[in-house]
Design an enzyme around this catalytic site. Structure first.
Site, mmCIF file in Angstrom:
data_model
loop_
_atom_site.group_PDB
_atom_site.id
_atom_site.type_symbol
_atom_site.label_atom_id
_atom_site.label_comp_id
_atom_site.label_asym_id
_atom_site.label_seq_id
_atom_site.Cartn_x
_atom_site.Cartn_y
_atom_site.Cartn_z
ATOM 1 N N THR A 61 -6.185 8.566 -4.935
ATOM 2 C CA THR A 61 -5.985 8.675 -3.144
ATOM 3 C C THR A 61 -5.180 9.798 -2.781
ATOM 4 O OG1 THR A 61 -6.393 6.310 -3.543
ATOM 5 C CG2 THR A 61 -5.557 7.109 -1.385
ATOM 6 N N GLU A 100 0.940 -1.224 -0.132
ATOM 7 C CA GLU A 100 -0.092 0.047 -0.098
ATOM 8 C C GLU A 100 0.924 1.241 -0.099
ATOM 9 O OE1 GLU A 100 -2.943 -1.067 -0.824
ATOM 10 O OE2 GLU A 100 -3.932 0.202 0.393
#
Lengths: 311, 311
Positions: free
Chosen positions: A185, A132
Site C-alpha cells: 500500500t 490503519e
C-alpha cells in the site's frame, strides 16, 4: 463482562474506482476472524495467529489488532481488563481488500461487545483508523468505515470525521480476483502524483456524483458508467499484471464495472447476480494462470451489516 | 405551427459551491422572457430587446438567442421557418446568474413549442450549450441544463453528455444578492489554476458526494456542511466585494450555506424558508449600501420545471 467471543469482520473494497479516499464497501467474503478471551492479568496479548504465513507480529504492541484494542481500553477507562486474542486470517495480506482493517475491526467489535457495547459502531471508526495508521502509515477510513458499518460508506470529510451510509441496489454482486503479486500500500500511494489537472478533477467529481446518484437511484447503468477513474487507476494499474485485459474479460462476461480494489493488486467487478460473478472470476483466473500468475477469487454480495458475532 | 408564444426561462445558480462545472439549479426568480412570432420570410430576426441597457446585439447572427434558434431550425430541417424575437431581460447581465442561459433557453423552448415539440427538453441542452459557447467562450451546461430541466441538475460527464436530475428538499429556499460590480465570466475562469493539489481535490469530491447524498436524503444539515469549496472560491471570491463578511452575515441570519453563484459576483444562500431568505438579502444589501455598492436581491424557491409558457 463476557468470558469470550468469536467475531467475523468483512473485507472491503476501498475507492470503488472513482472515489479515491472517500468511498468504500464491505463484502460478505472474504473476511477475518478474531477469538477473544478474558484473562486475569490486565493487558492485551496475542496468543495465536493463523493464515498469515508468519508475516504478522505476535508482539502485542506492534500488532494492529492488539494495539487498537489497547487504545480502545485506555479510552473507555478499562486498563484493568485482561484480554487474549487469536487472529485467524482468512484472506490474503497485501491484497488491497482491507486485510488489516478486517482484523482490526474484528478486534474492536469483539472487545466492545465483550464490554456490553459502550461505544456505537460509528464511535469505533476512529479507533480502527489508528490501527490503519500503524499498518499502512496513514489513518484512512475507506476500508475501516465500511468494515465496521457494512454496506457502502462515504467519508465526506476527515476533519471533522463525517461518515455517511449510502444505499445500494440489493442485487449488486461482486467478483473479486487477487492476482498473487506484491503491491505494498505504501508504494501504491507513493506513485500517485500530488498535483493533478483541474480538468481531470472535474471529470472525476462528475463520476463520483454520478456513482452516488446511481446508488441512491439504484440505477445499475448509471453506477457502471460513473465508475471511471482518470487519476489514480492509470498510475496504479501499472503495478497490476495485464490489468486492461482483465477489464476486457470482465466486461465481455457481463460486468457492470471493473477496477482496482483499494491500492490493488486485487481487482473487482460489479455484477447483477452471483452467476455473472462466478463467470467473471473463472475467466480472469484462467487468463492469469496462462500467464503463470497464481490468484485467489471471491464472489460475494455486498455485506449489509459489518462484523458478525459467530459465538 | 403556432403563430406566437411568450416564454419565461429561469435564472440558475451554477456550481452550487462545491460542484464546479457539474452542478446547477434553477430558481423561480429572476428570469428572462422571450416573445416569438411567426413571419412570412424565412430566417430569424431580433425586433426588440429590453432590460439590457443596450448591451446586447440586435444583429441576429451575433445574438445568442437568435443564433441558437437558427442552429435549432437547421437541425430539425426547418430552414423555411421565419421567426421574429423580442427579448425582455428581467435580470442583470454578467451577474453570475446564468443571464445568457435564461435568454437562450427561453428562445429554444419557444421555437420548440411553436413547432409542436419535436425535441425533448433533454435534447434541447446541446443547442443551448452552443449558445453558451457564443456568449462565454465555453459551452458549459451547468447553467443551461438546469434552466431547461428545472430543479437540481448534475452534469455527470460532457463527453458523452450525461445529465442527471437530482431530487432536493421541497422547503429549500434561496437568497440571492447581486452586488453591482463587473466580473466577466471569461476573466473569472482565467483566474482559476489549471493544476490543483490532489489533497484538495479529495476534499472537494468528499463534499460533492456529501452534497449529492444530502439532496437525495433531503438532509439540510448534510447539504449545508458539504457546500464548501477549497479550490475555486478562494480565487474567485477575491473579485467579490467583502465576500467573507457577506458569508458571516448570511450565516448569522440563519443560512444553511453560502457561496458564489456561477462565476459571480452574485452570491447566494440556501435557507429553510422564504422569511429567512428575505432576512438575509436585507442584511447583506444593507451592508453593501454602507460600502456604497449598489445591489439587487432576489428570494426564490427552487424552480422545479424549467421554462414556462406565459401565453
Amino acid at each position: 463482562m463476557r468470558e469470550s467471543i468469536r467475531v467475523f469482520a468483512p473485507a472491503t473494497i476501498a475507492n470503488v474506482v472513482c472515489g479515491y479516499d472517500i468511498l468504500g464497501l464491505a463484502v460478505d467474503a472474504p473476511g477475518d476472524e478474531v477469538i477473544m478471551r478474558k484473562r486475569s492479568e490486565p493487558g492485551v496479548i496475542i496468543t495465536k495467529i493463523t493464515g498469515d504465513d508468519g508475516r504478522l507480529p505476535l508482539d502485542a504492541s506492534k500488532n494492529t489488532v492488539s494495539a487498537s484494542v489497547e487504545h480502545y481500553l485506555r479510552h473507555v477507562g478499562r486498563p484493568d481488563v485482561g484480554i487474549e486474542i487469536e487472529l485467524h486470517k482468512q484472506m490474503p495480506i497485501g491484497s488491497g481488500l482491507g486485510s488489516s482493517s478486517a482484523s482490526t475491526v474484528a478486534g474492536l467489535f469483539a472487545i466492545n461487545a465483550m464490554l456490553g457495547n459502550p461505544l456505537s459502531k460509528m464511535e469505533l471508526v476512529p479507533f480502527a483508523m489508528k490501527g490503519e495508521e500503524l499498518a499502512c502509515g496513514t489513518g484512512h477510513a475507506d476500508n475501516v468505515a465500511p468494515a465496521i458499518l457494512g454496506g457502502f460508506v462515504l467519508i465526506k470529510s476527515y476533519e471533522p470525521l463525517d461518515i455517511i451510509k449510502l444505499p445500494y441496489p440489493e442485487e449488486l454482486h461482486c467478483a473479486i480476483v487477487f492476482p498473487e503479486v506484491d503491491v505494498p500500500t505504501r508504494d501504491a500511494r507513493r506513485m500517485i502524483r500530488e498535483k493533478i489537472a483541474l480538468k481531470d478533477a472535474v471529470t472525476q467529481w462528475g463520476n463520483i456524483a454520478g456513482l452516488v446518484s446511481g446508488l441512491f437511484m439504484k440505477d445499475l447503468g448509471l453506477i457502471g458508467r460513473s465508475m471511471k477513474d482518470v487519476l489514480i487507476e492509470p498510475v496504479r494499474s501499472i503495478l497490476i499484471p495485464d490489468f486492461h485485459r482483465m477489464r476486457e474479460i470482465a466486461m465481455i462476461n457481463g460486468a457492470i464495472s471493473f477496477g482496482i480494489s483499494g491500492s490493488g493488486p486485487s481487482v473487482f467487478a460489479f455484477t447483477k447476480d452471483p452467476d455473472t460473478s462466478v463467470k467473471i472470476t473463472k475467466a480472469i483466473q484462467q487468463h492469469l494462470s496462462k500467464l503463470n500468475i497464481g490468484s485467489q477469487a471471491y464472489t460475494s454480495a455486498v455485506n449489509a451489516d459489518g462484523p458478525k458475532i459467530l459465538d
